[in-house]
Structure formats: structure tokens, C-alpha cells
Design a protein around this motif. Structure first.
Motif, short mmCIF file in Angstrom:
data_model
loop_
_atom_site.label_atom_id
_atom_site.label_comp_id
_atom_site.label_asym_id
_atom_site.label_seq_id
_atom_site.Cartn_x
_atom_site.Cartn_y
_atom_site.Cartn_z
N LEU A 1 0.17 5.28 17.09
CA LEU A 1 1.05 4.47 16.24
C LEU A 1 0.26 3.99 15.04
CD1 LEU A 1 3.64 2.79 15.62
CD2 LEU A 1 2.62 0.96 17.01
N SER A 2 0.73 4.31 13.82
CA SER A 2 0.08 3.84 12.60
C SER A 2 0.92 4.23 11.40
CB SER A 2 -1.33 4.44 12.46
OG SER A 2 -1.24 5.81 12.10
N GLY A 3 0.44 3.83 10.23
CA GLY A 3 1.04 4.33 9.01
C GLY A 3 0.64 5.77 8.79
N ILE A 4 1.32 6.46 7.85
CA ILE A 4 1.07 7.88 7.60
C ILE A 4 0.74 8.08 6.13
CG2 ILE A 4 2.10 10.19 7.58
CD1 ILE A 4 1.54 9.25 10.35
N ILE A 5 -0.34 8.81 5.87
CA ILE A 5 -0.65 9.24 4.51
C ILE A 5 -0.05 10.63 4.34
CG2 ILE A 5 -2.47 9.80 2.87
CD1 ILE A 5 -4.27 7.83 4.32
N ASP A 6 0.97 10.74 3.54
CA ASP A 6 1.68 12.02 3.37
C ASP A 6 0.93 12.88 2.36
OD1 ASP A 6 3.39 14.11 3.11
OD2 ASP A 6 5.21 12.90 2.90
N ASP A 7 0.10 13.81 2.89
CA ASP A 7 -0.66 14.72 2.03
C ASP A 7 -0.08 16.13 2.08
OD1 ASP A 7 -1.33 15.23 4.63
OD2 ASP A 7 -3.45 15.61 4.23
N VAL A 8 1.19 16.24 2.53
CA VAL A 8 1.83 17.54 2.68
C VAL A 8 2.99 17.72 1.70
CG1 VAL A 8 3.12 19.03 4.26
CG2 VAL A 8 1.18 17.67 5.11
N GLU B 1 7.58 11.66 2.17
CA GLU B 1 8.53 11.22 3.19
C GLU B 1 8.07 9.96 3.89
OE1 GLU B 1 9.23 14.38 5.88
OE2 GLU B 1 10.07 15.76 4.38
N TRP B 2 6.81 9.64 3.76
CA TRP B 2 6.25 8.46 4.42
C TRP B 2 5.58 7.59 3.36
CZ3 TRP B 2 7.50 7.97 9.45
CH2 TRP B 2 7.92 9.13 10.12
N THR B 3 5.87 6.30 3.43
CA THR B 3 5.36 5.36 2.43
C THR B 3 4.11 4.66 2.96
OG1 THR B 3 7.56 4.98 1.52
CG2 THR B 3 5.87 3.32 1.04
N LEU B 4 3.03 4.73 2.17
CA LEU B 4 1.81 3.97 2.45
C LEU B 4 1.15 3.69 1.11
CD1 LEU B 4 -0.08 2.89 4.77
CD2 LEU B 4 -1.48 4.90 4.30
N PRO B 5 1.16 2.43 0.65
CA PRO B 5 0.57 2.11 -0.66
C PRO B 5 -0.89 2.55 -0.74
CG PRO B 5 1.85 0.25 0.18
CD PRO B 5 1.76 1.24 1.30
N GLU B 6 -1.30 3.00 -1.92
CA GLU B 6 -2.67 3.47 -2.11
C GLU B 6 -3.69 2.37 -1.89
OE1 GLU B 6 -3.65 5.74 -5.49
OE2 GLU B 6 -1.87 7.01 -5.41
N ALA B 7 -3.27 1.13 -1.96
CA ALA B 7 -4.19 0.02 -1.72
C ALA B 7 -4.81 0.09 -0.33
CB ALA B 7 -3.47 -1.32 -1.91
N PHE B 8 -4.12 0.80 0.59
CA PHE B 8 -4.62 0.90 1.96
C PHE B 8 -5.36 2.22 2.21
CE2 PHE B 8 -0.61 -1.71 2.71
CZ PHE B 8 -1.29 -2.91 2.55
N TYR B 9 -5.56 3.03 1.18
CA TYR B 9 -6.29 4.29 1.36
C TYR B 9 -7.79 4.02 1.52
CZ TYR B 9 -2.22 7.06 -0.17
OH TYR B 9 -0.99 7.64 -0.27
N SER B 10 -8.42 4.81 2.38
CA SER B 10 -9.88 4.80 2.50
C SER B 10 -10.41 6.09 1.90
CB SER B 10 -10.30 4.69 3.97
OG SER B 10 -11.70 4.77 4.09
N ARG B 11 -11.39 5.97 0.99
CA ARG B 11 -11.91 7.14 0.29
C ARG B 11 -13.42 7.26 0.51
NH1 ARG B 11 -8.09 8.86 -3.52
NH2 ARG B 11 -6.37 7.36 -3.87
N ILE C 1 -9.47 11.12 -0.17
CA ILE C 1 -8.82 10.28 0.84
C ILE C 1 -9.25 10.75 2.23
CG2 ILE C 1 -6.60 9.55 1.81
CD1 ILE C 1 -5.36 10.07 -0.93
N VAL C 2 -9.76 9.82 3.04
CA VAL C 2 -10.23 10.18 4.38
C VAL C 2 -9.45 9.44 5.47
CG1 VAL C 2 -12.54 10.78 3.61
CG2 VAL C 2 -12.03 8.42 4.24
N GLY C 3 -8.58 8.50 5.10
CA GLY C 3 -7.83 7.79 6.12
C GLY C 3 -7.30 6.47 5.60
N ILE C 4 -6.93 5.58 6.52
CA ILE C 4 -6.40 4.25 6.20
C ILE C 4 -7.53 3.23 6.32
CG2 ILE C 4 -4.77 2.46 6.88
CD1 ILE C 4 -2.95 4.64 7.94
N ASP C 5 -7.65 2.36 5.32
CA ASP C 5 -8.62 1.27 5.37
C ASP C 5 -7.99 0.14 6.18
OD1 ASP C 5 -10.37 -0.82 4.98
OD2 ASP C 5 -10.87 -0.21 2.94
N ASN C 6 -8.27 0.15 7.48
CA ASN C 6 -7.64 -0.82 8.37
C ASN C 6 -8.05 -2.25 8.06
OD1 ASN C 6 -6.06 0.95 10.02
ND2 ASN C 6 -7.97 1.65 10.98
N GLY C 7 -9.22 -2.42 7.48
CA GLY C 7 -9.64 -3.78 7.12
C GLY C 7 -8.73 -4.37 6.06
#
Length: 656
Positions: free
Chosen positions: A589-596, A601-611, A617-623
Motif C-alpha cells: 500500500l502506497s502512492g504510485i509514481i506513474d512512469d508508464v 493515471e496516478w497522482t503523486l506530487p513531485e514534491a514527494f519524489y526521491s531522486r 527518480i528512484v522512489g517516494i521520499d517518505n520523510g
């Protein structure tokens, strides 16, 4: 008011019931997860493991007893059983709860034990088969021996019969010989004629001078006569030629001779005392003491030979006293500028051997306590002439390689400094020392290797691969390695440590562990001790904390909690499994980074991207996401406070 209060109570009871149900569901789900997780051993699995360990212990005890009775080694089996028993027993200490398990290690320990058990069982079967075969062979051998003994008994009977016949014949011959002897011993009467037809023995003193007629013995009847029988008369030596006269029988008078021609001085038996002369020459010179300024001869033999210069093809003597002894003929090579002999012995005991050639000169010096060997090259196209020196002394061996800048025909140039290219020193005091780029220790593998293998120790202690050698290991044996280092040129072989690795307080354990010896925190930093990002698949933890010191921050301003709460509310949550998951992995269970999809189709603001450091982009910055949820909570708390204020105001109006 009463209705409102009743509704409030009903909602609270329903909420408590729901929470209790959820807690029960969570507990049940945790049990299922434990059962399906590869790193966890459930209570049911522990019960099965306990039963299998009990059976294995019974089998192990029985087979060890059988093997020992047949003198079969069970060392490998015992080692494998103890390792398996130790690990499985640790898992079975608590049979009421699930435990963490290293399934790869458990499978390896069980497989190792089963293989060792099978090997011992095979040896026992082979031993029984061999014993049966040996018993059959012993029976066959006993049967053959019995047949042989029977034949021997029959043969012995035949031999006994032949021996009896032979004894009868010998007895008859002895009786006849006794009768013949009696007849001959009776003798004959005087004057009787005796005819002797074979060799006859005549007793001592039977024939005397009375029985010999005068002048009966002529010259032809005399074979030889000893001179000691001549006791009277005169011998005329003018008519006698003496081939060999024994001087021991000349006891008086004086021999005066104008010329004495003898083969060697040993022909003179008189004591000559000491023969002293400036020059003694002869093919063979032999004497107790020979002294002279010059002694020359093809063969010189003497107890003591003294002279300033002694020269001879062969010199035999108990003691030779001389200043210098030179042997051989001086080389006529143009490089023999020191007029060296092939061999020279100095008065101080130093022995020097020299050899000269067109391409190189060799010299060996031996003196009490040591030896030196030197090589000097005589040809060069570069102006540098090859040179090698070896010295052997009581406490070290030194080998040197280098060059001279000119032809060294007298071996006087010392190899040191710039003209010393390599040196090996072997000493019981200092060990082995290597100096120079070419001084290495080579290990070239086995003689059966079809390609070059092994390693090389350089003068600096480095290890290089030889030929196709791909790895270098340290350990008790190839099967019990401590570490294995890839040293191939392609860089494809890894470095493997087979034991726990500790660097100061930090350790890498064999059970998938990163350890802190003193219990301190573990940090990931750059060379300046600044914190760096870490990337993981899943993180399991009992608690967490983050470093957030104001002293380490810049541009600090109050966050817009409304903005961040709206971002958190915009995240589309999804449940899923990873492509690599199997049926034992839990639902995610988590948010989805739609790289396809081009249209997301899935919303995740870039503010939560981990690079990563390259901006990928390598994942979600959970912090950041967690803090955004905290902002959402703060905004909701504000809204709840406002609602509570409004409710209180409404109640106040209702209550008048």
C-alpha cells in the motif's frame, strides 16, 4: 439534548467495537504473515522441525556406533551434525512463538548433514561386502593348503623308501673298504717286489741319505735353491748378473759407485736425513722432508714439502709449506689482465678460482667463514656490462645483480648505489629481503596445469596474478577459506569474506547483519562526514529518528501547512504487488509514481519524489510525505477546533 447525548454514546460504543475487531484482525493477519514469510519460522514449522531433529539424532547415534566398530571415520558426520543441531536447537528454544530464521543457512546445514550421513552409510556397506569376500577367499586358501599338505605327505613316503635303499648300498661299500684296508696294513716281506701304479704317499723319514747314491742328484733335478743354504765358499760376481739385490743383506762395508741410476729415491733404503737443495728436479721426487727455493716435478710426494714456489702436475704430501701455490696455466685471454692462474692458494688460506672467456669472466673466492662468486660480462652494446655477485657468510646469503660502466677484468668494481639493480638477502637474523623491480617471488601452480597459473609477490609485498589465475584466497584450505580475492584482469571475480568482518566498531555479520560493536549509531556520510541519501527496497524497524538540528540548516521559514496538507490529500493510494513478489509476499500500500502513461493515471506530487545524485527518480521520499501528513493533521486539528467552537456557540444559544 437527550437525543443528542444518546447519539453520542451510540457512536462511541460502535467505534470501540470496530477498534476491537480491527485489533483481532491485525493479530490474525500477523500470524498468517509470519507463516508465509521466508525469514520467519512459525510455531507449526517449529513442531515439524523438532520431530525431524529427534529422528536425525537417533539415526546419528546408531550409525556412529556401527561405523566405529568397523574403524570408519565419522569426523565429517559429527561436525555436520553438531552444526545442524546447534542452529536448530536455537530455533526450538521457544516453541510457542515464531522466530526469525535464515532459511538458506538452515537448508545448507541439513544438506551437509544428509551428504555426510550418506557417505558414512556407503563406507559401512562397502566394509561389510569386503569382509564377506575376504572370508570366502580365506576358505578357498584353506582348501588349497589341505590338498598341498596331502600331496607333500605322499611324496615324503616315496623319498623315505629311496633313502632306505641308498643306505643299504652305502653299508655294503663300507664293509668292502674295511676288508681292503686290513689286507694292505698287514704289509709285505722284505725283498718283495712292489708295483706302484698310482700316486703313493710315503711317510716322513722313510727315505734318508743312506738310501741316496753319491752324485745321484744332477742340475736338471734342482728347481731352485735359497741363498741362505750357501754357508761356505766364494761367489764370483763377475760372472753373476744380479737383477735385484736386497739391500737388507748388505750389512758391512761401503758401496762406492761412479754413477747411481735408480727409478726413484725409494730404491735407497738408507736414511738420507734431510735433502736440501736450491733446485730439485725429477719426474718423481719422494722424501720425508723436501726443502728448496724451487721444487719442480711431474709428481712430488713427501711428508713435508717446503718452498717459495712449488710447481708440479701432481703433488702428494702430508704437509706443503709455501707462500703461494698456483695451479694450472695462466689464461692467454686478453681479459686476463690480472695474470690470474686457474687456481691460486694464498698463504692466508684464501682459494681463488678464475675462468676467462670471450663473453664473460668468472671468479670464485673461498676463505674461512665465507665464499664469494662473481660474474662479469665482457660484451655490451649499451655501455653497461652485466655483473652479478654472490656472497655466502655465516649469517647471510646475498645475491646482487647490476652492471659496470666499463669492462671489469679484475672483479674490482663493487655493485652498489646506481649500478645495483637488484638484491636478495637471506638471513636467519633478518629473514628474506628483496630490493629491485625484478626481485619477485613466483608461485606457478601445479606441474600438471596446462596454462600458466599462480601469483607473484612483488618487492613491495603486492600480489599479482600469474597467467590465467583469477582468484587468490586466504584460509585453512580451499574448502575452508577465510577470504577470496578476485585478481583477474577483467575484474569479474568479486572479493568474498567467509567470516565476520570488523573494521573498528563496525562489523558485517554472516547472518545478513551490519553491526555496531559499541552499540553506537550507524551513519552514511561522504568524505566530509555529511549525511548522504540511502536507497532501500523495504525497511523493517522498531523505531526511527532523524537528525534535524537548527545549527545545520539555512533559509529556515515556517511551512505553509495548508499547502502541504493539500498535497498530501492529492496522493492517490493504491494496493499492489511487485513483479518479483510471490504468493508469500504481503499486499503493498502506497502512492504510485506513474512512469508508464503519458497521461498520468496516478497522482503523486513531485514534491514527494526521491531522486539520486543524477536527478533520476528512484522512489517516494517518505520523510517529506510523512511531514506533509503531519501538516494535514495540523490543518485538521485547526478545523476541529473551529467546529468545536461553533458547536459550543450553538449549544449556548440553544440553552438560552
Amino acid at each position: 439534548m437527550s437525543t443528542l447525548g444518546t447519539v453520542s454514546i451510540s457512536i462511541t460504543d460502535a467505534s470501540s467495537t470496530a477498534e476491537a475487531a480491527q485489533a483481532t484482525a491485525n493479530t490474525a493477519n500477523a500470524g498468517v504473515t509470519s507463516l508465509n514469510t521466508s525469514s520467519t519460522m512459525s510455531v507449526i514449522e517449529k513442531q515439524q522441525l523438532e520431530y525431524s531433529l529427534t529422528v536425525a539424532t537417533i539415526q546419528y547415534t546408531a550409525i556412529v556406533t556401527t561405523a566405529k566398530s568397523s574403524n570408519i571415520s565419522t569426523a565429517a558426520l559429527t561436525t555436520a551434525y553438531n552444526a545442524m543441531n546447534t542452529y536448530e536447537s536455537s530455533l526450538l528454544e521457544d516453541l510457542t512463538t515464531a522466530s526469525t530464521v535464515d532459511r538458506d543457512n538452515l537448508t545448507t546445514l541439513q544438506s551437509t548433514y544428509n551428504t555426510a550421513y550418506s557417505n558414512v552409510q556407503t563406507l559401512i556397506n562397502d566394509s561389510f561386502s569386503t569382509s564377506i569376500s575376504e572370508a570366502a577367499a580365506s576358505a578357498a586358501t584353506a582348501s588349497t593348503a589341505a590338498s598341498t599338505a596331502s600331496a607333500a605327505a605322499t611324496s615324503a613316503g616315496a623319498v623315505g623308501s629311496n633313502a632306505s635303499s641308498t643306505a643299504s648300498v652305502a653299508s655294503a661299500a663300507a664293509s668292502q673298504a674295511s676288508a681292503d684296508y686290513t689286507t694292505l696294513s698287514t704289509g709285505v716281506s722284505d725283498g718283495s717286489l712292489i708295483h706302484i701304479t698310482t700316486k703313493t704317499a710315503i711317510d716322513e723319514a722313510v727315505i734318508g741319505t743312506a738310501e741316496l747314491a753319491d752324485a745321484a742328484i744332477t742340475n736338471a733335478k734342482i728347481g731352485s735353491m735359497s741363498a741362505s743354504k750357501l754357508t761356505a765358499g766364494t761367489i764370483d760376481f763377475s760372472t753373476i748378473t744380479g737383477t735385484n739385490i736386497n739391500a737388507t743383506n748388505i750389512t758391512t762395508g761401503t758401496l762406492d759407485v761412479a754413477r747411481l741410476n735408480v727409478g726413484s729415491l725409494s730404491a735407497l733404503s738408507a736414511d738420507l736425513g734431510t735433502v736440501t737443495s736450491g733446485t730439485i728436479k725429477g719426474n718423481t721426487i719422494t722424501g720425508g722432508t723436501i726443502s728448496g727455493a724451487t721444487v719442480s716435478g711431474n709428481t712430488i710426494t713427501g711428508g713435508t714439502i717446503s718452498g717459495t714456489t712449488i710447481t708440479g702436475t701432481t703433488i702428494n704430501g702430508g704437509t706443503i709449506n709455501s707462500g703461494v701455490i698456483n695451479s694450472g696455466t695462466q689464461s692467454t685471454s686478453e681479459y686476463n689482465t690480472g695474470d690470474y692462474y686457474p687456481l691460486t692458494i694464498d698463504s692466508d688460506g684464501q682459494l681463488t678460482s678464475n675462468m676467462f672467456g670471450n663473453d664473460d669472466n668468472l671468479q670464485t673466492k673461498v676463505i674461512s667463514g665465507g665464499a664469494n662468486f662473481s660474474y662479469r660480462g665482457m660484451q655490451s652494446n649499451t655501455g653497461e656490462y652485466e655483473a652479478y655477485d654472490v656472497s655466502v657468510s655465516g649469517n647471510q646469503i646475498v645475491l646482487k645483480s647490476g652492471y659496470t660502466t666499463s669492462v671489469d677484468t679484475t672483479f674490482s668494481t663493487t655493485l652498489s648505489g646506481d649500478n645495483l639493480t637488484g638484491q636478495v638477502l637471506l638471513s636467519p637474523l633478518e629473514g628474506i629481503k628483496l630490493h629491485g623491480d625484478t626481485q619477485m617471488i613466483y608461485f606457478n601452480g601445479m606441474s600438471t596445469d596446462t596454462t600458466a597459473k599462480g601469483i607473484t609477490f612483488t618487492p613491495y609485498g603486492n600480489i599479482n596474478a600469474t597467467g590465467t589465475q583469477a582468484t587468490w584466497y586466504v584460509g585453512y584450505s580451499n574448502d575452508s577459506q577465510t577470504a577470496n580475492f578476485g585478481i583477474d584482469s577483467a575484474g569479474s571475480n568479486p572479493i568474498t569474506f567467509s567470516r565476520e568482518l570488523w573494521v573498528s566498531n563496525m562489523g558485517l555479520g554472516l547472518a545478513h547483519q551490519v553491526r555496531s560493536k559499541d552499540g553506537g549509531g550507524i551513519y552514511f556520510t561522504d568524505d566530509d562526514s555529511n549525511r548522504v541519501d540511502t536507497y532501500h527496497k523495504n525497511i523493517y524497524y522498531s523505531g526511527s529518528s532523524s537528525k534535524s538540528l537548527l545549527s545545520e540548516k539555512a533559509n529556515v521559514t515556517a511551512a505553509d501547512t495548508n499547502y502541504w496538507s493539500n498535497l498530501a490529500m492529492s496522493v492517490d493510494l493504491a494496493t499492489y504487488n511487485y513483479d518479483t513478489d510471490d504468493y508469500t509476499d504481503p499486499l503493498r500500500l502506497s502512492g504510485i509514481i506513474d512512469d508508464v502513461n503519458a497521461t498520468k493515471e496516478w497522482t503523486l506530487p513531485e514534491a514527494f519524489y526521491s531522486r539520486d545524485e543524477d536527478g533520476n527518480i528512484v522512489g517516494i521520499d517518505n520523510g517529506v510525505l510523512l511531514n506533509a501528513v503531519l501538516a494535514l493533521s495540523q490543518e485538521q486539528a485547526k478545523q476541529i477546533d473551529e467546529l468545536n467552537t461553533n458547536v459550543l456557540a450553538m449549544e449556548a444559544k440553544i440553552n438560552g
